[in-house]
Motif scaffolding. Structure first.
Motif, PDB file in Angstrom:
ATOM      1  N   PRO A   1       0.832  -1.203   0.000  1.00  0.00           N
ATOM      2  CA  PRO A   1       0.000   0.000   0.000  1.00  0.00           C
ATOM      3  C   PRO A   1       0.871   1.260   0.000  1.00  0.00           C
ATOM      4  O   PRO A   1       2.034   1.229   0.415  1.00  0.00           O
ATOM      5  CB  PRO A   1      -0.783  -0.096   1.311  1.00  0.00           C
ATOM      6  N   LYS A   2       0.285   2.357  -0.427  1.00  0.00           N
ATOM      7  CA  LYS A   2       0.996   3.641  -0.428  1.00  0.00           C
ATOM      8  C   LYS A   2       1.090   4.195   0.992  1.00  0.00           C
ATOM      9  O   LYS A   2       0.212   3.967   1.813  1.00  0.00           O
ATOM     10  CB  LYS A   2       0.264   4.653  -1.325  1.00  0.00           C
ATOM     11  N   GLY A   3       2.159   4.927   1.226  1.00  0.00           N
ATOM     12  CA  GLY A   3       2.243   5.771   2.415  1.00  0.00           C
ATOM     13  C   GLY A   3       2.522   5.092   3.730  1.00  0.00           C
ATOM     14  O   GLY A   3       2.352   5.701   4.781  1.00  0.00           O
TER      15      GLY A   3
ATOM     16  N   TYR B   1       7.164   2.641   2.982  1.00  0.00           N
ATOM     17  CA  TYR B   1       8.028   1.469   3.146  1.00  0.00           C
ATOM     18  C   TYR B   1       7.439   0.248   2.449  1.00  0.00           C
ATOM     19  O   TYR B   1       6.251  -0.045   2.550  1.00  0.00           O
ATOM     20  CB  TYR B   1       8.278   1.147   4.620  1.00  0.00           C
ATOM     21  N   GLY B   2       8.303  -0.472   1.757  1.00  0.00           N
ATOM     22  CA  GLY B   2       7.893  -1.624   0.958  1.00  0.00           C
ATOM     23  C   GLY B   2       7.927  -1.320  -0.522  1.00  0.00           C
ATOM     24  O   GLY B   2       8.075  -2.214  -1.343  1.00  0.00           O
ATOM     25  N   SER B   3       7.807  -0.016  -0.856  1.00  0.00           N
ATOM     26  CA  SER B   3       7.770   0.368  -2.274  1.00  0.00           C
ATOM     27  C   SER B   3       9.092   0.982  -2.746  1.00  0.00           C
ATOM     28  O   SER B   3       9.201   1.401  -3.890  1.00  0.00           O
ATOM     29  CB  SER B   3       6.632   1.353  -2.533  1.00  0.00           C
ATOM     30  N   HIS B   4      10.084   1.068  -1.850  1.00  0.00           N
ATOM     31  CA  HIS B   4      11.437   1.535  -2.194  1.00  0.00           C
ATOM     32  C   HIS B   4      11.494   3.029  -2.539  1.00  0.00           C
ATOM     33  O   HIS B   4      12.481   3.489  -3.101  1.00  0.00           O
ATOM     34  CB  HIS B   4      12.050   0.725  -3.358  1.00  0.00           C
ATOM     35  N   THR B   5      10.446   3.753  -2.210  1.00  0.00           N
ATOM     36  CA  THR B   5      10.422   5.194  -2.481  1.00  0.00           C
ATOM     37  C   THR B   5       9.359   5.834  -1.591  1.00  0.00           C
ATOM     38  O   THR B   5       8.466   5.149  -1.091  1.00  0.00           O
ATOM     39  CB  THR B   5      10.135   5.473  -3.971  1.00  0.00           C
ATOM     40  N   ASP B   6       9.452   7.153  -1.404  1.00  0.00           N
ATOM     41  CA  ASP B   6       8.518   7.836  -0.506  1.00  0.00           C
ATOM     42  C   ASP B   6       7.080   7.822  -1.012  1.00  0.00           C
ATOM     43  O   ASP B   6       6.143   7.691  -0.232  1.00  0.00           O
ATOM     44  CB  ASP B   6       8.950   9.306  -0.312  1.00  0.00           C
ATOM     45  N   ALA B   7       6.895   8.010  -2.296  1.00  0.00           N
ATOM     46  CA  ALA B   7       5.532   8.234  -2.805  1.00  0.00           C
ATOM     47  C   ALA B   7       5.323   7.551  -4.152  1.00  0.00           C
ATOM     48  O   ALA B   7       5.166   8.199  -5.185  1.00  0.00           O
ATOM     49  CB  ALA B   7       5.266   9.734  -2.924  1.00  0.00           C
ATOM     50  N   TYR B   8       5.332   6.210  -4.144  1.00  0.00           N
ATOM     51  CA  TYR B   8       5.026   5.500  -5.391  1.00  0.00           C
ATOM     52  C   TYR B   8       3.568   5.760  -5.739  1.00  0.00           C
ATOM     53  O   TYR B   8       2.705   5.762  -4.859  1.00  0.00           O
ATOM     54  CB  TYR B   8       5.296   4.001  -5.253  1.00  0.00           C
ATOM     55  N   PRO B   9       3.242   5.997  -7.012  1.00  0.00           N
ATOM     56  CA  PRO B   9       1.882   6.437  -7.364  1.00  0.00           C
ATOM     57  C   PRO B   9       0.793   5.358  -7.322  1.00  0.00           C
ATOM     58  O   PRO B   9      -0.363   5.654  -7.587  1.00  0.00           O
ATOM     59  CB  PRO B   9       2.047   6.980  -8.790  1.00  0.00           C
ATOM     60  N   HIS B  10       1.140   4.101  -7.012  1.00  0.00           N
ATOM     61  CA  HIS B  10       0.128   3.040  -7.018  1.00  0.00           C
ATOM     62  C   HIS B  10       0.240   2.150  -5.782  1.00  0.00           C
ATOM     63  O   HIS B  10       1.328   1.960  -5.236  1.00  0.00           O
ATOM     64  CB  HIS B  10       0.304   2.133  -8.253  1.00  0.00           C
ATOM     65  N   ASN B  11      -0.906   1.595  -5.367  1.00  0.00           N
ATOM     66  CA  ASN B  11      -0.892   0.375  -4.564  1.00  0.00           C
ATOM     67  C   ASN B  11      -0.629  -0.759  -5.545  1.00  0.00           C
ATOM     68  O   ASN B  11      -1.136  -0.734  -6.672  1.00  0.00           O
ATOM     69  CB  ASN B  11      -2.256   0.137  -3.897  1.00  0.00           C
ATOM     70  N   TYR B  12       0.142  -1.764  -5.137  1.00  0.00           N
ATOM     71  CA  TYR B  12       0.411  -2.834  -6.098  1.00  0.00           C
ATOM     72  C   TYR B  12       0.608  -4.184  -5.410  1.00  0.00           C
ATOM     73  O   TYR B  12       0.826  -4.258  -4.186  1.00  0.00           O
ATOM     74  CB  TYR B  12       1.615  -2.490  -6.980  1.00  0.00           C
ATOM     75  N   LEU B  13       0.502  -5.223  -6.199  1.00  0.00           N
ATOM     76  CA  LEU B  13       0.746  -6.602  -5.780  1.00  0.00           C
ATOM     77  C   LEU B  13       1.996  -7.071  -6.520  1.00  0.00           C
ATOM     78  O   LEU B  13       2.051  -6.996  -7.747  1.00  0.00           O
ATOM     79  CB  LEU B  13      -0.453  -7.486  -6.135  1.00  0.00           C
ATOM     80  N   VAL B  14       2.994  -7.546  -5.761  1.00  0.00           N
ATOM     81  CA  VAL B  14       4.269  -7.935  -6.380  1.00  0.00           C
ATOM     82  C   VAL B  14       4.552  -9.401  -6.096  1.00  0.00           C
ATOM     83  O   VAL B  14       4.205  -9.929  -5.040  1.00  0.00           O
ATOM     84  CB  VAL B  14       5.427  -7.036  -5.872  1.00  0.00           C
ATOM     85  N   MET B  15       5.145 -10.069  -7.072  1.00  0.00           N
ATOM     86  CA  MET B  15       5.475 -11.485  -6.942  1.00  0.00           C
ATOM     87  C   MET B  15       6.724 -11.782  -7.779  1.00  0.00           C
ATOM     88  O   MET B  15       7.195 -10.923  -8.518  1.00  0.00           O
ATOM     89  CB  MET B  15       4.314 -12.363  -7.371  1.00  0.00           C
ATOM     90  N   ALA B  16       7.228 -13.015  -7.659  1.00  0.00           N
ATOM     91  CA  ALA B  16       8.437 -13.386  -8.398  1.00  0.00           C
ATOM     92  C   ALA B  16       8.185 -14.637  -9.211  1.00  0.00           C
ATOM     93  O   ALA B  16       7.445 -15.529  -8.795  1.00  0.00           O
ATOM     94  CB  ALA B  16       9.598 -13.618  -7.433  1.00  0.00           C
ATOM     95  N   CYS B  17       8.812 -14.690 -10.380  1.00  0.00           N
ATOM     96  CA  CYS B  17       8.833 -15.927 -11.169  1.00  0.00           C
ATOM     97  C   CYS B  17      10.228 -16.521 -10.972  1.00  0.00           C
ATOM     98  O   CYS B  17      11.150 -16.270 -11.744  1.00  0.00           O
ATOM     99  CB  CYS B  17       8.556 -15.654 -12.647  1.00  0.00           C
ATOM    100  N   ALA B  18      10.357 -17.271  -9.886  1.00  0.00           N
ATOM    101  CA  ALA B  18      11.675 -17.753  -9.464  1.00  0.00           C
ATOM    102  C   ALA B  18      11.948 -19.151 -10.019  1.00  0.00           C
ATOM    103  O   ALA B  18      11.044 -19.849 -10.507  1.00  0.00           O
ATOM    104  CB  ALA B  18      11.766 -17.762  -7.946  1.00  0.00           C
ATOM    105  N   ILE B  19      13.198 -19.544  -9.901  1.00  0.00           N
ATOM    106  CA  ILE B  19      13.634 -20.846 -10.412  1.00  0.00           C
ATOM    107  C   ILE B  19      12.847 -21.974  -9.748  1.00  0.00           C
ATOM    108  O   ILE B  19      12.567 -21.941  -8.552  1.00  0.00           O
ATOM    109  CB  ILE B  19      15.161 -21.010 -10.191  1.00  0.00           C
ATOM    110  N   GLY B  20      12.460 -22.956 -10.545  1.00  0.00           N
ATOM    111  CA  GLY B  20      11.701 -24.101 -10.039  1.00  0.00           C
ATOM    112  C   GLY B  20      10.199 -23.946 -10.148  1.00  0.00           C
ATOM    113  O   GLY B  20       9.464 -24.927 -10.005  1.00  0.00           O
ATOM    114  N   MET B  21       9.723 -22.721 -10.388  1.00  0.00           N
ATOM    115  CA  MET B  21       8.288 -22.517 -10.552  1.00  0.00           C
ATOM    116  C   MET B  21       7.838 -23.139 -11.872  1.00  0.00           C
ATOM    117  O   MET B  21       8.545 -23.067 -12.877  1.00  0.00           O
ATOM    118  CB  MET B  21       7.970 -21.022 -10.544  1.00  0.00           C
TER     119      MET B  21
END
Length: 537
Positions: free
Chosen positions: A420-422, A435-455
C-alpha cells in the motif's frame, strides 16, 4: 570401495558372468566420481541417487570419527548421539574449516574437507555457466545472506584500516559510511548497522513505472563525506518490482574512479543470466569487489547458506580467513548433493524454463489485471519480479489494500505481497515513508510477486485462477461496504455515486472524513502528506 580383487573373490560364490556385470556397474559409477575429482566441474548430466550415496559413503570413511580403530581423546571428535542426526549428515560430523580459516583442510576430516573443496569448485562452475564468466573464486558459507554481508564488511573494514593507517600514519577516527541505494528489505540494512557502519540512504528516481538508481546522488554522497570515509557502495542486483536492479555498470565505474569498494547484493540473481551478465560487465569495466547470493533462493536447497563470489582469488581467500572458527557442513553438503544430482544440463534447463515462465507469467498477469481495470507495471528490466496495480481494490476500512494479499495467503498462495501507499516504518533507527515500495511516494498500490527458479507453468495457471477468484471476492466485499455506508450515512438523497466499480472512489470524494461504524479508513493505506521526510543523512 570394492576393488578388483574383491570382485574376483566373489566369483567363488556367484557366477563370474553375474559378478562381472556388477563390477561393470561399479566401474561406471567410479568413472563418474573420477571425472568429478579431475575436472572439478558440474557433471554434464546429474548423477543417480545410488552414485551419490556411494560417493558420500567413501568420503565419510575418510573422516577419523568413522575409522574402525580410531581412539579420539580430543574435545571435538565427531561423536554423534542420535542415529537420525548421524544419518542426516551421512557420518560427516567434523564440519568445515579450521579455527583460522573456514576454507582450510582439516587433518581429522579428509572426506569432509574434500567435499567442501568440490562443492566450492562446482559452485564456481555454476556461476560461470550462469553468466559470471569473469568470476575467479567463490566461498560457500553456512550462513544466510545477511551474515554473509556482515562478513564482507568485516573484511573490507580490515582492508580499509590498513590503507588508512598507511596513508595517515595513524588510526582511523570518525564513522565509516556505506552508500546504499534504497531497497526496502530489512536484512541488508541491518547488516550495515550490525557491522557498526553508518548507512547513507540514496532515494531512487521514478522513471515510468520503474524505480532507478540515482547515480549522481551516490556520487554527491561520496563527495560530501569524502571517499576515504566510505567503506563501500552496497548496490542491489536482484529486487522486487517496481524497483529495477541498480545501474551496476555506472556504479562500478564511479567506484573505480573514486577508489571506493563496491559490494553487490545479488540475493536471488544467480538464476538470471541477464543479472549475472550485468555483474560480470560491471566488474570488467569498473569495480566490483564482492557479490553475494543466497543458496536457497537460487539452487533449490533449504535456507541457511550463501555464496560470496569475486574477481580476485586473493580477496576471496582473505574473506575466508576473516570468518572466525569452523562452520557447519550442512548447507555446503546440501549444495554439493543438489549440484551433482542436477548436473549442468539440469541447471541450464531450469534457467531456460524460468525465463520462458516469466514471459508467460507477465502475459497472464496483464490479462487478469486488465479485466478489473488494473494493469501490469512495465518493469521488464527486472527479469525476475513482476507487479500489477491494485488501486481499485483498496477497501475503505482498516483492511485497506492489504486485504487482497491476506485472502491469497488464506487460499494457500505464498509469496505475493500487497504494497500500500504511504506506510511509515522505522528500520534500524531510520524513518521511511512508503516502506515496501522503495520510495517515498510510489503512485500506485500494487501486488508484487516473483517468477523464481523451479516454478512451473501449472503453478502459474493455478495462481492466476486463485488471484481472479480473490479479486471477485474483494469486489463483492467493496459492494457490501458501500451498502453499509449508504445505510449509515445521515443523508444520502443528494449523493450520486457512479455506477459499478467506480462507486468506491466516488464515496471517498463525497465523504472524506470516514463513516460511522466503518472504522478509521485512512490510518494506514492511503496517500499521505510527504513533506516531512526524516532521513539518516
Amino acid at each position: 570401495g570394492m576393488n578388483h580383487e574383491l570382485f574376483k573373490a566373489a566369483e567363488a560364490f556367484v557366477s563370474p558372468a553375474y559378478v562381472q556385470q556388477g563390477h561393470a556397474s561399479r566401474r561406471t559409477r567410479e568413472k563418474l566420481i573420477k571425472s568429478l575429482l579431475t575436472q572439478r566441474r558440474l557433471p554434464q548430466t546429474g548423477w543417480d541417487e545410488r552414485t551419490v550415496a556411494l560417493f558420500l559413503a567413501e568420503l565419510a570413511s575418510m573422516d577419523s570419527n568413522n575409522f574402525p580403530d580410531n581412539v579420539g581423546v580430543g574435545e571435538r571428535e565427531g561423536r554423534v548421539f542420535s542415529p537420525l542426526v548421524r544419518a542426516r549428515y551421512h557420518g560427516l560430523a567434523h564440519g568445515i574449516g579450521r579455527s583460522g580459516d573456514v576454507g582450510a583442510v582439516q587433518p581429522k576430516a579428509a572426506g569432509s574437507s574434500l567435499l567442501m573443496k568440490l562443492a566450492t569448485s562446482l559452485t564456481l562452475h555454476l556461476i560461470k555457466v550462469s553468466g559470471g564468466s569473469s568470476t575467479q573464486a567463490c566461498l560457500l558459507l553456512p550462513v544466510a545472506t545477511g551474515m554473509a554481508h556482515l562478513l564482507a564488511f568485516s573484511y573490507l573494514r580490515l582492508q580499509h584500516r590498513k590503507q588508512a593507517s598507511k596513508a595517515k600514519g595513524g588510526t582511523l577516527s570518525g564513522p565509516l559510511y556505506v552508500i546504499w541505494p534504497r531497497i526496502d528489505q530489512k536484512t541488508c540494512l541491518k547488516s550495515i548497522v550490525t557491522a557498526g557502519l553508518e548507512p547513507i540512504v540514496i532515494e531512487n528516481t521514478l522513471e515510468g513505472d520503474l524505480l532507478r538508481t540515482d547515480v549522481k546522488a551516490v556520487e554527491a554522497a561520496i563527495d560530501k563525506v569524502g571517499a576515504e570515509n566510505v567503506l563501500c557502495v552496497l548496490s542491489t542486483a536482484s529486487c522486487f518490482a517496481p524497483r529495477a536492479p541498480d545501474r551496476l555498470l555506472e556504479l562500478a565505474r564511479l567506484c573505480k574512479a573514486k577508489g571506493v569498494a563496491h559490494v553487490v547484493n545479488n540475493a536471488y540473481g544467480l538464476q538470471s543470466r541477464k543479472i549475472m551478465g550485468r555483474i560480470d560487465t560491471a566488474a570488467r569495466q569498473g569495480r566490483v569487489d564482492l557479490y553475494i547470493q543466497s543458496t536457497d533462493k537460487n539452487v533449490l536447497v533449504p535456507v541457511g547458506g550463501s555464496i560470496i563470489a569475486g574477481f580476485d582469488k586473493k580477496v576471496i581467500d582473505a574473506v575466508s580467513k576473516t570468518y572466525p572458527g569452523r562452520a557447519s557442513m550442512s548447507p555446503v553438503m546440501d549444495v554439493f548433493l543438489t549440484l551433482v544430482t542436477m548436473g549442468e544440463l539440469g541447471w541450464t534447463n531450469l534457467l531456460k524454463e524460468r525465463k520462458q515462465n516469466t514471459a508467460y507469467f507477465r502475459k497472464k498477469l496483464a490479462e487478469v489485471a486488465g479485466k478489473y481495470g488494473e494493469r501490469l507495471l512495465e518493469t521488464e528490466v527486472n527479469p525476475i519480479s513482476l507487479a500489477i496495480t491494485i488501486d481499485s481494490f483498496e477497501l475503505k476500512d482498516k483492511r485497506g489494500a492489504s486485504y487482497l494479499g491476506a485472502m491469497l495467503f488464506q487460499r494457500c498462495v505464498s509469496g505475493p505481497r500487497t504494497v500500500p501507499k504511504g506506510v511509515r516504518k522505522t528500520v534500524c533507527g531510520i524513518d521511511f515513508i512508503g516502506y515496501g515500495s522503495h520510495t517515498d511516494a510510489y503512485p500506485h498500490n500494487y501486488l508484487v510477486m516473483a517468477c523464481a527458479i523451479g516454478m512451473t507453468r501449472e503453478q502459474i495457471d493455478l495462481f492466476i485462477q486463485r488471484l481472479e477468484k480473490v479479486m471477485k471476492e474483494v469486489r463483492k466485499e467493496q459492494k457490501k461496504l458501500e451498502k453499509r455506508v449508504r445505510k449509515e450515512a445521515p443523508d444520502t438523497k443528494d449523493q450520486q455515486p457512479s455506477a459499478g466499480e467506480g462507486r468506491v472512489e466516488a464515496k471517498k470524494a463525497e465523504n472524506p472524513q470516514g463513516r460511522a461504524g466503518v472504522g478509521d479508513s485512512d490510518d494506514l493505506h492511503v496517500e499521505r502528506d510527504t513533506q516531512d521526510k526524516p532521513r539518516a543523512f
